[in-house]
Design an enzyme around this catalytic site. Structure first.
Site, mmCIF file in Angstrom:
data_model
loop_
_atom_site.group_PDB
_atom_site.id
_atom_site.type_symbol
_atom_site.label_atom_id
_atom_site.label_comp_id
_atom_site.label_asym_id
_atom_site.label_seq_id
_atom_site.Cartn_x
_atom_site.Cartn_y
_atom_site.Cartn_z
ATOM 1 N N ASP A 100 -78.539 45.918 -43.429
ATOM 2 C CA ASP A 100 -78.083 45.751 -42.332
ATOM 3 C C ASP A 100 -78.277 45.138 -41.456
ATOM 4 O O ASP A 100 -78.311 45.095 -40.080
ATOM 5 C CB ASP A 100 -79.206 47.164 -42.414
ATOM 6 C CG ASP A 100 -80.328 47.526 -41.458
ATOM 7 O OD1 ASP A 100 -81.090 45.714 -42.197
ATOM 8 O OD2 ASP A 100 -81.252 48.433 -42.287
ATOM 9 N N GLU A 122 -78.661 47.672 -51.475
ATOM 10 C CA GLU A 122 -79.675 48.449 -50.911
ATOM 11 C C GLU A 122 -78.149 49.257 -49.660
ATOM 12 O O GLU A 122 -78.017 49.646 -48.465
ATOM 13 C CB GLU A 122 -80.614 48.014 -49.856
ATOM 14 C CG GLU A 122 -81.414 48.925 -49.032
ATOM 15 C CD GLU A 122 -82.496 48.203 -47.852
ATOM 16 O OE1 GLU A 122 -82.037 48.150 -46.876
ATOM 17 O OE2 GLU A 122 -83.571 47.978 -49.179
ATOM 18 N N GLU A 136 -79.062 48.403 -37.341
ATOM 19 C CA GLU A 136 -78.799 48.236 -38.277
ATOM 20 C C GLU A 136 -78.471 49.360 -38.950
ATOM 21 O O GLU A 136 -77.641 49.836 -39.872
ATOM 22 C CB GLU A 136 -79.984 48.296 -38.528
ATOM 23 C CG GLU A 136 -81.315 46.919 -38.596
ATOM 24 C CD GLU A 136 -81.945 46.235 -37.803
ATOM 25 O OE1 GLU A 136 -82.069 47.531 -36.683
ATOM 26 O OE2 GLU A 136 -83.069 45.801 -37.337
ATOM 27 N N HIS A 213 -91.520 44.376 -35.503
ATOM 28 C CA HIS A 213 -91.278 43.507 -34.362
ATOM 29 C C HIS A 213 -89.467 44.334 -34.357
ATOM 30 O O HIS A 213 -89.155 44.199 -33.537
ATOM 31 C CB HIS A 213 -89.611 43.162 -35.560
ATOM 32 C CG HIS A 213 -89.036 43.682 -36.732
ATOM 33 N ND1 HIS A 213 -87.740 43.592 -36.988
ATOM 34 C CD2 HIS A 213 -89.698 43.972 -38.268
ATOM 35 C CE1 HIS A 213 -87.618 44.273 -38.007
ATOM 36 N NE2 HIS A 213 -88.841 44.231 -38.969
ATOM 37 N N ARG A 215 -86.193 46.083 -32.148
ATOM 38 C CA ARG A 215 -85.546 46.149 -31.474
ATOM 39 C C ARG A 215 -86.028 47.369 -30.489
ATOM 40 O O ARG A 215 -85.815 46.905 -29.357
ATOM 41 C CB ARG A 215 -84.031 45.721 -31.003
ATOM 42 C CG ARG A 215 -83.775 43.975 -31.888
ATOM 43 C CD ARG A 215 -82.265 43.937 -32.079
ATOM 44 N NE ARG A 215 -82.393 42.255 -32.579
ATOM 45 C CZ ARG A 215 -81.890 41.423 -31.263
ATOM 46 N NH1 ARG A 215 -80.819 41.857 -30.405
ATOM 47 N NH2 ARG A 215 -81.791 40.318 -32.721
ATOM 48 N N HIS A 246 -94.418 38.573 -35.507
ATOM 49 C CA HIS A 246 -93.195 37.791 -36.155
ATOM 50 C C HIS A 246 -92.830 37.072 -35.326
ATOM 51 O O HIS A 246 -93.232 37.189 -34.391
ATOM 52 C CB HIS A 246 -92.223 39.344 -35.980
ATOM 53 C CG HIS A 246 -90.912 39.370 -36.060
ATOM 54 N ND1 HIS A 246 -89.596 38.247 -35.772
ATOM 55 C CD2 HIS A 246 -90.397 39.715 -37.622
ATOM 56 C CE1 HIS A 246 -89.281 38.419 -36.668
ATOM 57 N NE2 HIS A 246 -88.717 39.231 -37.198
HETATM 58 C C1 UD1 Z 1 -84.012 40.850 -37.912
HETATM 59 C C2 UD1 Z 1 -82.666 41.746 -38.162
HETATM 60 C C3 UD1 Z 1 -83.847 42.573 -38.215
HETATM 61 C C4 UD1 Z 1 -84.205 42.757 -39.383
HETATM 62 C C5 UD1 Z 1 -85.301 41.423 -39.328
HETATM 63 C C6 UD1 Z 1 -86.453 41.139 -39.837
HETATM 64 C C7 UD1 Z 1 -81.128 42.169 -36.993
HETATM 65 C C8 UD1 Z 1 -79.638 42.655 -35.697
HETATM 66 N N1 UD1 Z 1 -81.872 42.104 -36.577
HETATM 67 O O1 UD1 Z 1 -84.483 41.143 -36.279
HETATM 68 O O2 UD1 Z 1 -82.653 43.746 -38.607
HETATM 69 O O3 UD1 Z 1 -85.093 43.728 -39.643
HETATM 70 O O4 UD1 Z 1 -84.739 40.642 -38.800
HETATM 71 O O5 UD1 Z 1 -87.165 40.412 -39.789
HETATM 72 O O6 UD1 Z 1 -79.898 41.629 -37.730
HETATM 73 N N2 UD1 Z 1 -86.925 33.310 -35.190
HETATM 74 C C9 UD1 Z 1 -87.528 32.600 -35.172
HETATM 75 N N3 UD1 Z 1 -88.147 31.894 -36.384
HETATM 76 C C10 UD1 Z 1 -87.623 32.782 -37.218
HETATM 77 C C11 UD1 Z 1 -87.126 33.946 -37.033
HETATM 78 C C12 UD1 Z 1 -86.661 34.594 -35.888
HETATM 79 O O7 UD1 Z 1 -87.744 31.442 -34.477
HETATM 80 O O8 UD1 Z 1 -87.834 32.327 -38.680
HETATM 81 C C13 UD1 Z 1 -86.862 34.222 -33.321
HETATM 82 C C14 UD1 Z 1 -85.422 33.420 -32.832
HETATM 83 O O9 UD1 Z 1 -86.077 33.400 -31.582
HETATM 84 C C15 UD1 Z 1 -84.798 34.453 -33.018
HETATM 85 C C16 UD1 Z 1 -85.401 35.617 -32.667
HETATM 86 O O10 UD1 Z 1 -86.790 35.604 -32.958
HETATM 87 O O11 UD1 Z 1 -83.453 34.343 -32.261
HETATM 88 C C17 UD1 Z 1 -84.553 37.353 -33.336
HETATM 89 O O12 UD1 Z 1 -83.791 36.829 -34.372
HETATM 90 P P1 UD1 Z 1 -83.434 38.049 -35.022
HETATM 91 O O13 UD1 Z 1 -82.332 37.961 -36.079
HETATM 92 O O14 UD1 Z 1 -82.586 38.322 -33.371
HETATM 93 O O15 UD1 Z 1 -84.449 38.966 -35.513
HETATM 94 P P2 UD1 Z 1 -84.213 40.490 -35.017
HETATM 95 O O16 UD1 Z 1 -83.070 41.190 -34.889
HETATM 96 O O17 UD1 Z 1 -85.530 40.997 -34.323
HETATM 97 N N1 UDP Z 2 -93.370 40.024 -45.271
HETATM 98 C C1 UDP Z 2 -93.502 38.822 -45.451
HETATM 99 N N2 UDP Z 2 -94.183 38.019 -44.590
HETATM 100 C C2 UDP Z 2 -95.164 38.871 -43.476
HETATM 101 C C3 UDP Z 2 -95.004 40.423 -42.993
HETATM 102 C C4 UDP Z 2 -93.921 40.852 -44.045
HETATM 103 O O1 UDP Z 2 -93.346 38.501 -46.395
HETATM 104 O O2 UDP Z 2 -95.302 38.476 -42.722
HETATM 105 C C5 UDP Z 2 -92.314 40.829 -46.323
HETATM 106 C C6 UDP Z 2 -92.771 42.092 -46.610
HETATM 107 O O3 UDP Z 2 -93.574 42.341 -47.395
HETATM 108 C C7 UDP Z 2 -91.120 42.375 -46.824
HETATM 109 C C8 UDP Z 2 -90.524 42.159 -45.427
HETATM 110 O O4 UDP Z 2 -90.990 40.851 -45.131
HETATM 111 O O5 UDP Z 2 -90.988 42.699 -47.969
HETATM 112 C C9 UDP Z 2 -89.878 43.161 -45.033
HETATM 113 O O6 UDP Z 2 -89.100 42.027 -43.515
HETATM 114 P P1 UDP Z 2 -89.886 42.289 -42.434
HETATM 115 O O7 UDP Z 2 -90.380 43.224 -41.559
HETATM 116 O O8 UDP Z 2 -89.180 41.762 -41.211
HETATM 117 O O9 UDP Z 2 -87.980 43.547 -41.827
HETATM 118 P P2 UDP Z 2 -87.674 44.529 -42.845
HETATM 119 O O10 UDP Z 2 -88.422 44.782 -43.583
HETATM 120 O O11 UDP Z 2 -88.150 45.776 -41.676
HETATM 121 O O12 UDP Z 2 -85.856 44.763 -42.478
#
Ligand code: UD1
Ligand code: UDP
Length: 386
Positions: A100, A122, A136, A213, A215, A246
Site C-alpha cells: 500500500d 498483500e 495507504e 513512523h 504519517r 525511522h
Molecule cells: C513510507 C510509506 C509507508 C510505509 C513506510 C515504511 C508511502 C506514502 N508511505 O512511509 O506506507 O509504511 O514507508 O517505512 O508510501 N528517508 C531517508 N532514507 C530512507 C528512507 C526515508 O532519508 O532510507 C527520509 C527521506 O527524507 C524521505 C522521508 O524519509 O523523504 C519519507 O519517506 P517516505 O517514503 O515518504 O516515507 P513515509 O511516507 O513516512
Molecule cells: N524493520 C527493519 N528494521 C527496523 C525496523 C523494522 O528491518 O529497524 C522491518 C520489520 O521487520 C518489518 C518491516 O521493517 O518487516 C516493517 O516496515 P515499516 O514498519 O517501515 O513499514 P510498515 O510495515 O508499517 O509499512
C-alpha cells in the site's frame, strides 16, 4: 498452454514492500516459466538498500527517486515518469506490486497505462477509513481497482475484496510472504553488530522494542506516545528500551528531543532486517505503529501493543497476541505496565500464532502466476491458519 517464458517485472521501493517481495523474487528466479525484472523506485534509499543487502538482490533498474522530505505529489510524479520509461523498455508480461505504499499504487498505475496486467501481493487489507492509515488505505484500494490478480494474505482480506465485487477466480489466499521472509532470517544464535544488543541478551535484560513512523501519527500523537514511553522508561530502570528510529526527518525531529540521552533507552539507526527480526525474537514486549511488525510479532510469540486507533490486521487482535492501544499516553503506559508487572497477563498474550502465514506464500503466489499464464490448469490450494 504457452511454452514461452513470461517476463515478470517486480516493482518495489520502500523497506516493507521490498521485505515482502524479496522471497517471491528469489523463488521466481529459480522458476523455469518466468524471467524476473527487478525495478526499484528507491522511494527509500538507505532503508531499501539495507533490505536488498540482506536478500542479496541487485535491482535491474534503480530509479533513485528519493529526496529529503519529499511531498507525496512529487514522489508520485517522479516515480510514474521513471517507471513508464522502464516499462516501455522492458515490455513485461505482468507487473507485481506489494501492499500500500506510493510505489505500489504508482507501479500499478504505470502498468495500467501501458495495458500490462498487474498482480497485487498483500491485497485486500482495509480499515474502511481513508484517513487511517494515510495515504495507504487509498493506495491499496486504488491498486485493487487496477489489479488483475489479487494475492490476499488472509481469508479476511479475500472477503474484503469479494465485497468490492472483485471476481473470486482472480483472488487467492496465499498467506503473507512476510512470514516467508521471517523464516529465512531468524537464527537460534545471533551476533548483533551493535555490541550493546548482545550485552542486553547476555545479561537477560527485558528488551522493550519500539518503532513508529506513520504519517497520521506525526505531530501531537507521536509526541504523546514518546512522552508515555519516557515515563515508562523511568519506572523500569532495569529494562532496556530499544528504538530504531525511522529515517524520516519528521519522525526524528519528534523522537530525539524526548528520548535521547536517557540511560536505559537506546535510540539507534534503522536496523538491517536480519538484526531487527532477531532482536524482535529476543524482545519481551513490542510497541509499534508498523504494519509488518504486527504480522511478525505473533509468529514469534511476542505481545505487541499497536500505537494506532484502527488496524487493517484484525486477525492477531482476535487471537490475543496484539492489542490496539491507540495514542492516548495514559492508556499506552497503563497497558505496558500491566504486561511488565503481571506475569499472567503477559503469558496470556505471548502465544505464538500464525494467522498471517505458514512460510509458503511465495510458492502459492508463483503457482497462481503459472495458472494465470496457462502453464498449469489448477490454482494452488489456499493458505489456512492452523
Ligand atoms: C513510507 C510509506 C509507508 C510505509 C513506510 C515504511 C508511502 C506514502 N508511505 O512511509 O506506507 O509504511 O514507508 O517505512 O508510501 N528517508 C531517508 N532514507 C530512507 C528512507 C526515508 O532519508 O532510507 C527520509 C527521506 O527524507 C524521505 C522521508 O524519509 O523523504 C519519507 O519517506 P517516505 O517514503 O515518504 O516515507 P513515509 O511516507 O513516512
Ligand atoms: N524493520 C527493519 N528494521 C527496523 C525496523 C523494522 O528491518 O529497524 C522491518 C520489520 O521487520 C518489518 C518491516 O521493517 O518487516 C516493517 O516496515 P515499516 O514498519 O517501515 O513499514 P510498515 O510495515 O508499517 O509499512
Amino acid at each position: 498452454m504457452s511454452s514461452l517464458r513470461k517476463n515478470i517485472a517486480v516493482i518495489f521501493g520502500t523497506r516493507p514492500d521490498t521485505i515482502k517481495l524479496a522471497p517471491i523474487i528469489l523463488e521466481l528466479r529459480k522458476h523455469p516459466h518466468f524471467r524476473v525484472i527487478t525495478i526499484a523506485t528507491a522511494q527509500h534509499r538507505h532503508m531499501l538498500d539495507q533490505v536488498l543487502d540482506v536478500f542479496k538482490i541487485k535491482p535491474d533498474f534503480d530509479l533513485d527517486i528519493m529526496e529529503p522530505k519529499q511531498s507525496l505529489a512529487k514522489l508520485t510524479k517522479n516515480s510514474i515518469a521513471a517507471l513508464d520509461d522502464v516499462l516501455v523498455e522492458t515490455k513485461p508480461d505482468m507487473v507485481l506490486v506489494q501492499g500500500d505504499t506510493t510505489t505500489t499504487f504508482v507501479g500499478s498505475l504505470a502498468a495500467f497505462y501501458r495495458q500490462i496486467p498487474v498482480g497485487h501481493v498483500e491485497a485486500g487489507l482495509r480499515t474502511q477509513d481513508k484517513a487511517n492509515p494515510f495515504p495507504e488505505e487509498i493506495n491499496r484500494r486504488l491498486t485493487s481497482c487496477i489489479a488483475d490478480l489479487h494475492f490476499a494474505p488472509t481469508s479476511t482480506a479475500k472477503r474484503a475484496l469479494l465485497k468490492e465485487n472483485i471476481r473470486s477466480e482472480n483472488v487467492i489466499v496465499t498467506g503473507n510472504s512476510v512470514i516467508d521472509a521471517l523464516r529465512y532470517s531468524i537464527k537460534k544464535v545471533y551476533n548483533f553488530p551493535d555490541r550493546r544488543l548482545n550485552e542486553f541478551v547476555k545479561e537477560r535484560r527485558r528488551i522493550i522494542l519500539l518503532t513508529m513512523h506513520r504519517r497520521e501519527n506525526w505531530g501531537t500523537p507521536m509526541t504523546g506516545a514518546c512522552e508515555a514511553v519516557k515515563k515508562l522508561v523511568s519506572q523500569y530502570p532495569d529494562d532496556r528500551f530499544v528504538f530504531p528510529v525511522h529515517l524520516n526527518p519528521i519522525v526524528r525531529e519528534v523522537v530525539y528531543p524526548i528520548l535521547d540521552g536517557i540511560e536505559n533507552v537506546v535510540l539507534i539507526e534503522p536496523l538491517p532486517y536480519s538484526d531487527f527480526v532477531n532482536l524482535m525474537a529476543r524482545s519481551y514486549l513490542i510497541l509499534t505503529d508498523s504494519g509488518g511488525v504486527q504480522e511478525e510479532g505473533p509468529s514469534l510469540g511476542k505481545p505487541i501493543l499497536v500505537l494506532r486507533t484502527i488496524t487493517e490486521r484484525p486477525e492477531a487482535v482476535k487471537s490475543g497476541t496484539v492489542k490496539l492501544v491507540g495514542l492516548d499516553p495514559t492508556r499506552i503506559s497503563a497497558t505496558a505496565r500491566r504486561l511488565l508487572d503481571n506475569a499472567t497477563a503477559y503469558r496470556q498474550m505471548a502465544n505464538a500464532t500464525n494467522p498471517y502465514g505458514d512460510g509458503h506464500a511465495s510458492r502459492r503466489t508463483i503457482q497462481a502466476l503459472q495458472h494465470f499464464f496457462g502453464f498449469s490448469k489448477k490454482m494452488p490450494s489456499e493458505f489456512r491458519p492452523r
